[in-house]
Design a protein around this motif. Structure first.
Motif, PDB file in Angstrom:
ATOM      1  N   VAL A   1      -8.676   3.107   1.672  1.00 47.38           N
ATOM      2  CA  VAL A   1      -9.575   2.395   2.099  1.00 47.38           C
ATOM      3  C   VAL A   1     -10.153   2.071   3.545  1.00 47.38           C
ATOM      4  N   LEU A   2     -11.623   1.443   4.084  1.00 53.94           N
ATOM      5  CA  LEU A   2     -11.676   1.130   4.926  1.00 53.94           C
ATOM      6  C   LEU A   2     -12.454   0.089   5.250  1.00 53.94           C
ATOM      7  N   LEU A   3     -11.326  -0.744   6.093  1.00 51.07           N
ATOM      8  CA  LEU A   3     -11.008  -2.271   6.314  1.00 51.07           C
ATOM      9  C   LEU A   3     -12.285  -2.801   7.622  1.00 51.07           C
ATOM     10  N   PHE A   4     -13.294  -3.029   7.856  1.00 55.21           N
ATOM     11  CA  PHE A   4     -14.539  -4.053   8.936  1.00 55.21           C
ATOM     12  C   PHE A   4     -13.667  -5.449   8.809  1.00 55.21           C
TER      13      PHE A   4
ATOM     14  N   HIS B   1      -8.587   0.199   9.414  1.00 56.81           N
ATOM     15  CA  HIS B   1      -9.375  -1.115   9.941  1.00 56.81           C
ATOM     16  C   HIS B   1      -9.765  -0.931  11.652  1.00 56.81           C
ATOM     17  N   PHE B   2     -11.044  -2.027  11.118  1.00 61.72           N
ATOM     18  CA  PHE B   2     -11.625  -2.207  12.998  1.00 61.72           C
ATOM     19  C   PHE B   2     -12.840  -3.820  12.957  1.00 61.72           C
ATOM     20  N   TYR B   3     -12.103  -3.911  14.313  1.00 58.59           N
ATOM     21  CA  TYR B   3     -12.912  -5.245  14.651  1.00 58.59           C
ATOM     22  C   TYR B   3     -14.146  -5.289  14.553  1.00 58.59           C
ATOM     23  N   PHE B   4     -15.155  -5.867  14.018  1.00 62.46           N
ATOM     24  CA  PHE B   4     -16.535  -6.546  14.690  1.00 62.46           C
ATOM     25  C   PHE B   4     -16.686  -8.096  15.085  1.00 62.46           C
ATOM     26  N   HIS B   5     -17.980  -8.240  15.216  1.00 64.05           N
ATOM     27  CA  HIS B   5     -18.806 -10.036  15.466  1.00 64.05           C
ATOM     28  C   HIS B   5     -19.747  -9.122  14.974  1.00 64.05           C
ATOM     29  N   ASN B   6     -19.439 -10.358  14.166  1.00 60.99           N
ATOM     30  CA  ASN B   6     -20.655 -10.502  13.780  1.00 60.99           C
ATOM     31  C   ASN B   6     -21.528 -10.214  13.047  1.00 60.99           C
ATOM     32  N   CYS B   7     -21.750  -9.370  13.353  1.00 59.21           N
ATOM     33  CA  CYS B   7     -22.535  -7.830  12.678  1.00 59.21           C
ATOM     34  C   CYS B   7     -22.151  -6.574  13.022  1.00 59.21           C
ATOM     35  N   LEU B   8     -22.640  -5.392  12.609  1.00 59.02           N
ATOM     36  CA  LEU B   8     -21.858  -4.415  12.609  1.00 59.02           C
ATOM     37  C   LEU B   8     -22.674  -4.414  14.173  1.00 59.02           C
ATOM     38  N   TYR B   9     -22.067  -3.265  14.495  1.00 61.96           N
ATOM     39  CA  TYR B   9     -23.301  -2.358  16.274  1.00 61.96           C
ATOM     40  C   TYR B   9     -22.757  -0.948  16.206  1.00 61.96           C
ATOM     41  N   GLU B  10     -22.629  -0.532  17.150  1.00 61.12           N
ATOM     42  CA  GLU B  10     -22.581   0.857  17.529  1.00 61.12           C
ATOM     43  C   GLU B  10     -20.671   0.904  18.236  1.00 61.12           C
TER      44      GLU B  10
ATOM     45  N   ARG C   1      -8.858  -5.666  23.850  1.00 63.55           N
ATOM     46  CA  ARG C   1      -9.222  -4.819  24.678  1.00 63.55           C
ATOM     47  C   ARG C   1      -9.992  -3.920  24.060  1.00 63.55           C
ATOM     48  N   ARG C   2     -11.380  -5.640  23.042  1.00 68.20           N
ATOM     49  CA  ARG C   2     -12.442  -5.612  22.930  1.00 68.20           C
ATOM     50  C   ARG C   2     -12.935  -4.478  23.717  1.00 68.20           C
TER      51      ARG C   2
ATOM     52  N   VAL D   1     -15.243  -7.179   5.947  1.00 63.75           N
ATOM     53  CA  VAL D   1     -14.802  -9.454   5.346  1.00 63.75           C
ATOM     54  C   VAL D   1     -15.396 -10.225   6.396  1.00 63.75           C
ATOM     55  N   GLY D   2     -16.567 -10.985   6.175  1.00 59.01           N
ATOM     56  CA  GLY D   2     -17.030 -11.533   6.632  1.00 59.01           C
ATOM     57  C   GLY D   2     -17.563 -12.799   6.739  1.00 59.01           C
ATOM     58  N   ASP D   3     -18.280 -13.697   7.426  1.00 54.40           N
ATOM     59  CA  ASP D   3     -19.252 -15.210   6.625  1.00 54.40           C
ATOM     60  C   ASP D   3     -20.124 -14.896   7.352  1.00 54.40           C
ATOM     61  N   ALA D   4     -20.790 -13.817   7.438  1.00 49.25           N
ATOM     62  CA  ALA D   4     -22.687 -13.195   7.500  1.00 49.25           C
ATOM     63  C   ALA D   4     -23.061 -14.558   8.308  1.00 49.25           C
ATOM     64  N   SER D   5     -22.310 -15.541   8.984  1.00 44.04           N
ATOM     65  CA  SER D   5     -23.177 -16.480   8.987  1.00 44.04           C
ATOM     66  C   SER D   5     -23.400 -16.650  10.561  1.00 44.04           C
ATOM     67  N   MET D   6     -25.701 -16.278  11.323  1.00 44.33           N
ATOM     68  CA  MET D   6     -25.164 -15.796  12.694  1.00 44.33           C
ATOM     69  C   MET D   6     -26.273 -16.352  12.659  1.00 44.33           C
ATOM     70  N   SER D   7     -27.606 -15.892  13.669  1.00 35.83           N
ATOM     71  CA  SER D   7     -28.385 -15.812  13.733  1.00 35.83           C
ATOM     72  C   SER D   7     -29.502 -14.598  12.734  1.00 35.83           C
ATOM     73  N   PRO D   8     -30.354 -14.999  12.528  1.00 36.92           N
ATOM     74  CA  PRO D   8     -30.854 -13.545  11.021  1.00 36.92           C
ATOM     75  C   PRO D   8     -31.604 -12.622  12.519  1.00 36.92           C
ATOM     76  N   TYR D   9     -31.705 -13.214  13.955  1.00 35.09           N
ATOM     77  CA  TYR D   9     -31.798 -11.579  14.626  1.00 35.09           C
ATOM     78  C   TYR D   9     -31.113 -10.465  14.635  1.00 35.09           C
ATOM     79  N   GLU D  10     -29.508 -11.163  14.671  1.00 35.15           N
ATOM     80  CA  GLU D  10     -28.342 -10.358  14.831  1.00 35.15           C
ATOM     81  C   GLU D  10     -28.206  -8.884  13.688  1.00 35.15           C
ATOM     82  N   VAL D  11     -29.108  -9.781  12.662  1.00 34.00           N
ATOM     83  CA  VAL D  11     -28.548  -8.018  11.639  1.00 34.00           C
ATOM     84  C   VAL D  11     -30.330  -7.510  11.744  1.00 34.00           C
ATOM     85  N   ALA D  12     -31.832  -8.014  12.357  1.00 36.53           N
ATOM     86  CA  ALA D  12     -32.483  -7.632  11.617  1.00 36.53           C
ATOM     87  C   ALA D  12     -32.886  -6.802  13.058  1.00 36.53           C
ATOM     88  N   TYR D  13     -32.715  -7.616  14.186  1.00 40.48           N
ATOM     89  CA  TYR D  13     -33.833  -6.700  15.247  1.00 40.48           C
ATOM     90  C   TYR D  13     -33.075  -6.413  16.442  1.00 40.48           C
TER      91      TYR D  13
END
Length: 394
Positions: free
Chosen positions: A236-239, A269-278, A286-287, A310-322
């Motif tokens: 299992v790979l958990l984000f 496991h790994f952490y991210f904030h709002n949406c996955l990026y690079e 130490r993020r 695992v996340g609430d997927a609640s953010m600005s749509p721009y964070e996902v799409a642009y």
């Protein structure tokens, strides 16, 4: 007389079948429980609830149907219950051993016992607890309940012995098993078990009971056999989304993480904030200084891993799409691009959302991510996790 109870169970969405109801009636007809509300509750629950998710609903239905069952007073019992002497004698003959019958005869016989009981009932004007004469509870008198007289007559024992509470159904101890509420660690473990894929590996460290019995029978002496312990072979790979709008969900996400670590031997496991990026990270302190490139994660873990976000997927749509839409740094590529790369690498994937499903339609970014995951998003409830684990095993 139990048809209203059966209908109330149905009204509370408990899928009790006619066969289960008839089994319950057979148990009552066989006198498995008599004059014991707590025992009656457990018998009914065992007969008519086959899924632990319905235990809380059963408690509510039981309380609604039998409200006041435990409130019958001692005086009301004496006024309403008529105990014919011939019935009492037949029950005594049915249930008493020969030794107990002999003890009763030594005291003057069954008729003498019933005569004394009748006299005590006429003399006694109130409830009595303890003692050795009056009819009551907890004493050594031959009459009453919860006592210790070997040749006694049990009367009105309306609760289990040793001070256990009668109204167990009002405690509603199974509320967090309801598949419409958020989970605790125990219930998450129950749901995650559906993702298990057992395999035997490692040293000879587990007793092979069947093999030991077979070898002992063949050789004529104790021949202990062992075998490799079974382990959950699922990878299992958990984000995990952290910070911001995820703060109200910290407790339930911690419980999910704790349950996952105990259930899966191969868990990363790994952490991210709002949406996955690079970049992702292992330590939130130490993020910014010790990030792992997402490309490295994609190259390191093979397609046999199950990928869970695992996340609430609640953010600005721009964070996902642009590109450049992230609220903490400049992202060269849109979050949607990275999410799709993950889904292409790990075809068995899932998004778990702690936000109640009824609110998903009010947040545009939730709808966006749900579309990216092709509707493979589930709420963090027992039913949601079970559905998600089932989808991951396909």
């Amino acid at each position: 007389m139990f048809i209203p109870f059966f209908q109330t169970l149905r009204d509370h969405a408990i899928p009790v079948s006619l066969r289960e109801y008839l089994s319950f009636l057979e148990a009552m007809r066989a006198d498995l429980i008599t004059y014991d509300p707590e025992g009656f509750y457990y018998l009914a629950r065992a007969a008519m609830v086959k899924d632990e998710r319905n235990l809380d609903k059963f408690d509510q239905a039981f309380a609604k149907t039998f409200e006041g069952l435990d409130q019958i007073s001692f005086d009301e019992m004496l006024e309403k219950v008529d105990l014919p002497a011939d019935w009492l004698q037949s029950m005594a003959e049915k249930h008493l051993s020969e030794e107990e019958k002999a003890e009763i005869e030594a005291l003057g016989g069954f008729e003498k016992l019933m005569e004394t009981l009748k006299k005590r009932l006429e003399e006694q004007k109130e409830r009595h607890e303890g003692g050795s004469k009056w009819i009551g509870t907890g004493g050594t008198s031959p009459f009453g309940a919860d006592g210790y007289n070997p040749e006694g007559v049990r009367i009105g024992q309306e609760k289990s012995r040793h001070q256990r509470a009668v109204k167990v159904w009002d405690k509603r101890e199974f509320k967090n098993l309801d598949d419409t509420v958020e989970l605790g660690t125990r219930n998450i473990k129950v749901a995650l078990k559906r993702l298990r894929k057992w395999a035997r590996d490692g040293a000879q460290e587990e007793l092979d009971l069947n093999g030991t019995i077979r070898a002992t029978a063949e050789h004529g002496y104790l021949d202990v056999k062992t075998r490799p312990e079974r382990r959950n072979a699922v990878k299992v790979l958990l984000f995990l989304d952290v910070g911001g709008s995820m703060d109200p969900h910290i407790k339930v996400v911690e419980e999910l993480f704790s349950a996952a670590k105990s259930e899966f031997k191969h868990l990363e496991h790994f952490y991210f904030h709002n949406c996955l990026y690079e970049g992702v990270w292992k330590d939130n302190r130490r993020r910014w200084t010790e990030q792992t490139p997402t490309w490295e994660v994609l190259r390191t873990y093979g397609p046999d891993y199950k990928c869970i976000f695992v996340g609430d997927a609640s953010m600005s749509p721009y964070e996902v799409a642009y590109p450049g839409g992230a609220n903490e740094h400049w992202n060269e590529e849109a979050g949607q691009v990275w999410l799709e790369r993950c889904r292409n690498q790990w075809s068995s994937n899932l998004w778990i959302n702690p936000v109640p499903e009824k609110y998903w339609g009010y947040t545009h970014s939730i709808k966006l991510i749900k579309e990216i995951f092709e509707d493979n998003m589930v709420p963090m409830t027992l039913a949601g996790l079970e559905k998600g684990m089932k989808d991951l095993t396909r």
